[in-house]
Enzyme design. Sequence first.
Site, PDB file in Angstrom:
ATOM      1  N   GLU A 160       0.851  -1.191   0.000  1.00 53.06           N
ATOM      2  CA  GLU A 160       0.000   0.000   0.000  1.00 53.06           C
ATOM      3  C   GLU A 160       0.886   1.239   0.000  1.00 53.06           C
ATOM      4  OE1 GLU A 160      -2.433   1.581  -0.706  1.00 53.06           O
ATOM      5  OE2 GLU A 160      -3.993   1.626   0.829  1.00 53.06           O
ATOM      6  N   ASP A 161       0.392   2.318  -0.588  1.00 48.41           N
ATOM      7  CA  ASP A 161       1.192   3.541  -0.631  1.00 48.41           C
ATOM      8  C   ASP A 161       1.308   4.200   0.742  1.00 48.41           C
ATOM      9  OD1 ASP A 161      -1.508   4.283  -0.553  1.00 48.41           O
ATOM     10  OD2 ASP A 161      -1.431   5.534  -2.360  1.00 48.41           O
ATOM     11  N   ASP A 216      -3.183   5.957   6.573  1.00 46.64           N
ATOM     12  CA  ASP A 216      -3.597   7.245   7.137  1.00 46.64           C
ATOM     13  C   ASP A 216      -4.484   6.941   8.358  1.00 46.64           C
ATOM     14  OD1 ASP A 216      -4.046  10.033   7.174  1.00 46.64           O
ATOM     15  OD2 ASP A 216      -5.734   9.882   5.818  1.00 46.64           O
ATOM     16  N   PHE A 267      -0.545  16.408   3.545  1.00 47.72           N
ATOM     17  CA  PHE A 267      -0.980  15.714   2.335  1.00 47.72           C
ATOM     18  C   PHE A 267       0.186  15.638   1.357  1.00 47.72           C
ATOM     19  CE2 PHE A 267      -3.130  14.692  -1.562  1.00 47.72           C
ATOM     20  CZ  PHE A 267      -4.064  13.768  -1.130  1.00 47.72           C
ATOM     21  N   ARG A 319       1.413  11.527  -9.741  1.00 45.43           N
ATOM     22  CA  ARG A 319       1.781  10.139  -9.429  1.00 45.43           C
ATOM     23  C   ARG A 319       3.163   9.771  -9.941  1.00 45.43           C
ATOM     24  NH1 ARG A 319      -2.698   7.290  -7.481  1.00 45.43           N
ATOM     25  NH2 ARG A 319      -4.722   7.823  -8.366  1.00 45.43           N
TER      26      ARG A 319
END
Length: 167
Positions: free
Chosen positions: A92-93, A96, A145, A158
């Site tokens: 997963e990136d 959060d 963010f 991206r």
Amino acid sequence: MQTLIAAEAVQSRVRELADEIRRDHPDGVHLVGVLKGAFVFLADLARAIGGDVSIDFIAVSSYGNAASSSGQVQLLKDLGAPIQGRDVVIVEDIVDTGVTLTYLQDILRARAPRRLRTACLLSKPSRRKVDVTVEYIGFSIEDQFVVGYGLDHGERYRALPHIAIVD
Ligand code: IMP
Ligand code: MG
């Protein structure tokens, strides 16, 4: 935009994570990338792990719909192959609130893999709403963010090789 993690630092940390994953998975590993954000991380990680690596993808709803506000996660694209009895690492990136990963771990664990572990390039621990286990974390960051290396803001950025803060 401001660079938070330079491309070289990302690359060397990914190699360290790959070494750990290879050590922990002597019988090979099945990587499950979470679309779309994890595609760059997964591509570099898979090549750095080497050996017996197989790859699949899954997609779930994320920001922009119900995921962040209500804690509801929706499966958009399922795996292409069963994972029963396999040594699986979710890739997963970023973790959060932890809602997305908790959902993924629950539905994949129900399919009886031999082992289920998770690798996240980034983690924002201060944002956690659910306590989720992540065995391999690249970098812990503040509540900012970020984009780049697969992560987007409205589908942009991206392809950046580094991690940047959007202002
Ligand atoms: P969680 O369910 O709140 O843990 O959300 C995880 C998902 O939110 C990640 O897979 C990302 O797609 C997205 N996300 C969270 N923080 C960021 C960020 O800083 N930049 C880009 N996407 C993010
Ligand atoms: Mg994601």
